[in-house]
Design an enzyme around this catalytic site. Structure first.
Site, PDB file in Angstrom:
ATOM      1  N   ASP A  72       0.817  -1.219   0.000  1.00 55.95           N
ATOM      2  CA  ASP A  72       0.000   0.000   0.000  1.00 55.95           C
ATOM      3  C   ASP A  72       0.850   1.267   0.000  1.00 55.95           C
ATOM      4  O   ASP A  72       0.454   2.286   0.553  1.00 55.95           O
ATOM      5  CB  ASP A  72      -0.965   0.036   1.204  1.00 55.95           C
ATOM      6  CG  ASP A  72      -1.755  -1.252   1.332  1.00 55.95           C
ATOM      7  OD1 ASP A  72      -2.279  -1.709   0.311  1.00 55.95           O
ATOM      8  OD2 ASP A  72      -1.822  -1.800   2.446  1.00 55.95           O
TER       9      ASP A  72
ATOM     10  N   HIS B  51      -4.243  -1.716  -6.426  1.00 51.56           N
ATOM     11  CA  HIS B  51      -3.524  -0.555  -6.937  1.00 51.56           C
ATOM     12  C   HIS B  51      -4.536   0.496  -7.371  1.00 51.56           C
ATOM     13  O   HIS B  51      -5.371   0.240  -8.225  1.00 51.56           O
ATOM     14  CB  HIS B  51      -2.623  -0.958  -8.111  1.00 51.56           C
ATOM     15  CG  HIS B  51      -1.472  -1.819  -7.688  1.00 51.56           C
ATOM     16  ND1 HIS B  51      -0.576  -2.366  -8.559  1.00 51.56           N
ATOM     17  CD2 HIS B  51      -1.065  -2.197  -6.454  1.00 51.56           C
ATOM     18  CE1 HIS B  51       0.319  -3.066  -7.889  1.00 51.56           C
ATOM     19  NE2 HIS B  51       0.047  -2.990  -6.606  1.00 51.56           N
TER      20      HIS B  51
HETATM   21  P1  IMP Z   1      -2.711 -12.866   1.772  1.00 54.50           P
HETATM   22  O1  IMP Z   1      -1.788 -12.323   0.733  1.00 54.50           O
HETATM   23  O2  IMP Z   1      -4.157 -12.634   1.456  1.00 54.50           O
HETATM   24  O3  IMP Z   1      -2.412 -14.311   2.108  1.00 54.50           O
HETATM   25  O4  IMP Z   1      -2.454 -12.046   3.119  1.00 54.50           O
HETATM   26  C1  IMP Z   1      -1.241 -12.189   3.865  1.00 54.50           C
HETATM   27  C2  IMP Z   1      -0.808 -10.853   4.464  1.00 54.50           C
HETATM   28  O5  IMP Z   1      -0.425  -9.969   3.411  1.00 54.50           O
HETATM   29  C3  IMP Z   1      -1.904 -10.133   5.238  1.00 54.50           C
HETATM   30  O6  IMP Z   1      -1.309  -9.418   6.309  1.00 54.50           O
HETATM   31  C4  IMP Z   1      -2.454  -9.139   4.235  1.00 54.50           C
HETATM   32  O7  IMP Z   1      -3.046  -8.032   4.862  1.00 54.50           O
HETATM   33  C5  IMP Z   1      -1.184  -8.768   3.497  1.00 54.50           C
HETATM   34  N1  IMP Z   1      -1.424  -8.295   2.123  1.00 54.50           N
HETATM   35  C6  IMP Z   1      -1.725  -9.038   1.042  1.00 54.50           C
HETATM   36  N2  IMP Z   1      -1.849  -8.259  -0.048  1.00 54.50           N
HETATM   37  C7  IMP Z   1      -1.615  -6.997   0.352  1.00 54.50           C
HETATM   38  C8  IMP Z   1      -1.566  -5.730  -0.334  1.00 54.50           C
HETATM   39  O8  IMP Z   1      -1.759  -5.611  -1.545  1.00 54.50           O
HETATM   40  N3  IMP Z   1      -1.266  -4.652   0.447  1.00 54.50           N
HETATM   41  C9  IMP Z   1      -1.014  -4.755   1.762  1.00 54.50           C
HETATM   42  N4  IMP Z   1      -1.044  -5.898   2.439  1.00 54.50           N
HETATM   43  C10 IMP Z   1      -1.339  -7.014   1.748  1.00 54.50           C
END
Ligand code: IMP
Length: 429
Positions: free
Chosen positions: A13, A41
């Site tokens: 982010d 994004h």
């Molecule tokens: P997952 O990718 O859904 O398995 O989530 C694993 C960790 O990555 C969690 O803490 C999510 O909040 C974080 N996360 C996944 N994608 C993003 C993103 O695009 N931005 C920020 N955090 C992310």
């Protein structure tokens, strides 16, 4: 090779969408190489805001977009995103979007398992996006994935579904969640084939032809180094390698093709989901950053945790991620603060270190060591040159460069794509 890779240097982010959009105007091809529709994004173009999760940001600029094999692809998410951006006037189809034929698919059983596991973890949950990213990557390395190319082989699909369901239904049963039946999944995949296959190709060949023709390729990372499955704050990470090195494997090009690596970092720090965050703020300044910075997840809408810029962590991300230059975003959110802090290291068990330790307990115990800097009273919002910035803001940027041991190559000063101070064209190498 005049290619560029963009990765997040914090916990995601950081404002990559705007930077990638800006760079896409100078590129011929934009490639996603990891992650899936967990990414979010945001691109602001004039009065229109595009929220992309899976589509390479280049589609907004009319560039060829490629989804590489390192991505995990949810076809429902893909087609609903295509419909959404088409409704906003963008032209997206097989003529300008190509998908690696060896890309693993996310099926409905993946988010089901993701959510069942999170529920079972209770207090210790990772805070995933619930999109099935982790289980889909597990199936990839477990050699069970159904990949895009399998849609062309109905017999393969049927046999692979048997194997997949044996694995997933055992787990779901154990977690007390409903199991999946084969036939509806098979029907879904067979119906998907004629829609998805026109997008599929050997993208490594497309990228090799681009290399031979001297085209400029932009590798668009998702998430960030501190969410990398190897190098991040494990287990509070995503399930892919987010570092620039993975652009090669995740797209099907050699490591020399990656070119300049830009690391994107906010002028402060945020994180969604659980896990260590040494410079986190729990006071009015933290709340102000969240409100002024509009810190809500693009994908999940969850409020982001906010804190001071952690230079020790970004330095680590610079080294591991192979970052040649930083892009600093959202400096304007700090406008008006009397005093700023930068985390320059940690105290772990009474010992000072510049390195975030690897162990879970050590990470959780890491106490930030702060350096205090004077804030500025003027505005940095919308500035398009260093000369427009208050002197203290320039000092803050220079101190960050020293601490993270990388030059700031670009500064983004508002969501508008033109409000960017570019000190060097990254495509110039
Ligand atoms: P997952 O990718 O859904 O398995 O989530 C694993 C960790 O990555 C969690 O803490 C999510 O909040 C974080 N996360 C996944 N994608 C993003 C993103 O695009 N931005 C920020 N955090 C992310």
């Amino acid at each position: 090779m005049a290619n560029v890779a963009v990765i997040g240097a914090q916990w995601g982010d950081e404002g990559k969408g705007k930077v990638v959009d800006w760079l896409a105007s100078r590129a011929d091809i934009v490639v996603r190489f990891q992650g899936g529709h967990n990414a979010g994004h945001t691109l602001v173009v004039g009065d229109t805001t595009y929220k992309l999760s899976l589509l390479p940001s280049g589609v907004v600029r009319g560039k060829l977009g490629i989804i590489g094999n390192g991505v995990v692809l949810d076809p429902d998410a893909l087609f609903s995103e295509i419909e959404k951006v088409r409704a906003q006037g963008l032209d997206v189809g097989p003529h300008n979007l190509r998908i690696a034929e060896n890309t693993p698919l996310i099926l409905p059983l993946h988010p089901a398992l993701d959510r069942a596991r999170e529920a079972a973890r209770g207090e210790d949950k990772i805070g995933t996006t619930g999109r099935g990213i982790g289980p889909a990557y597990e199936d990839k390395v477990g050699r069970r994935s159904i990949r895009v190319c399998d849609l062309a082989e109905p017999e393969t699909l049927s046999a692979k579904l048997d194997e997949l369901l044996l694995h997933h239904n055992s787990l779901l049963r154990g977690l007390g969640s409903p199991e999946f039946e084969k036939q509806p999944l098979l029907d879904k995949l067979l119906a998907l084939a004629p829609r998805l296959l026109p997008y599929a190709e050997a993208v490594w060949e497309t990228l090799d032809a681009a290399r031979v023709a001297g085209k400029r390729v932009l590798f668009e990372g998702a998430q960030a180094v501190m969410l990398d499955v190897d190098h991040g704050t494990y287990p509070y990470v995503t399930s892919s390698n987010t570092v620039a090195g993975n652009a090669a494997a995740g797209a099907g090009v050699g490591p020399g093709a990656i070119g300049t690596v830009l690391g994107i970092a906010k002028a402060y720090a945020t994180r969604v989901g659980s896990g260590p965050f040494p410079s986190e703020l729990f006071d009015d300044v933290g709340r102000m950053l969240g409100e002024k910075g509009r810190e809500f997840g693009t994908v999940t809408g969850r409020p982001r945790r906010c804190g001071w810029f952690d230079a020790a962590m970004v330095r680590q991300a610079v080294k591991i991620g192979g970052v040649n230059g930083l892009v600093l975003t959202k400096l304007d959110v700090l406008d008006g603060l009397k005093e700023l802090k930068i985390c320059v290291g940690y105290k772990v068990g009474g010992v000072e270190t510049r390195r975030l330790p690897a162990g879970m307990r050590a990470q959780a115990a890491a106490e930030p060591i702060f350096e205090v800097m004077q804030g500025w009273s003027g505005s940095t919002f919308g500035a398009r040159s260093y000369a427009e910035l208050p002197a203290e803001a320039v000092k803050y940027v220079r101190r960050i460069e020293e601490l993270v041991e990388a030059p700031v190559m670009m500064l983004s000063t508002s969501p508008d794509r033109d409000d960017t101070i570019a000190l060097r064209d990254p495509f110039a190498g």
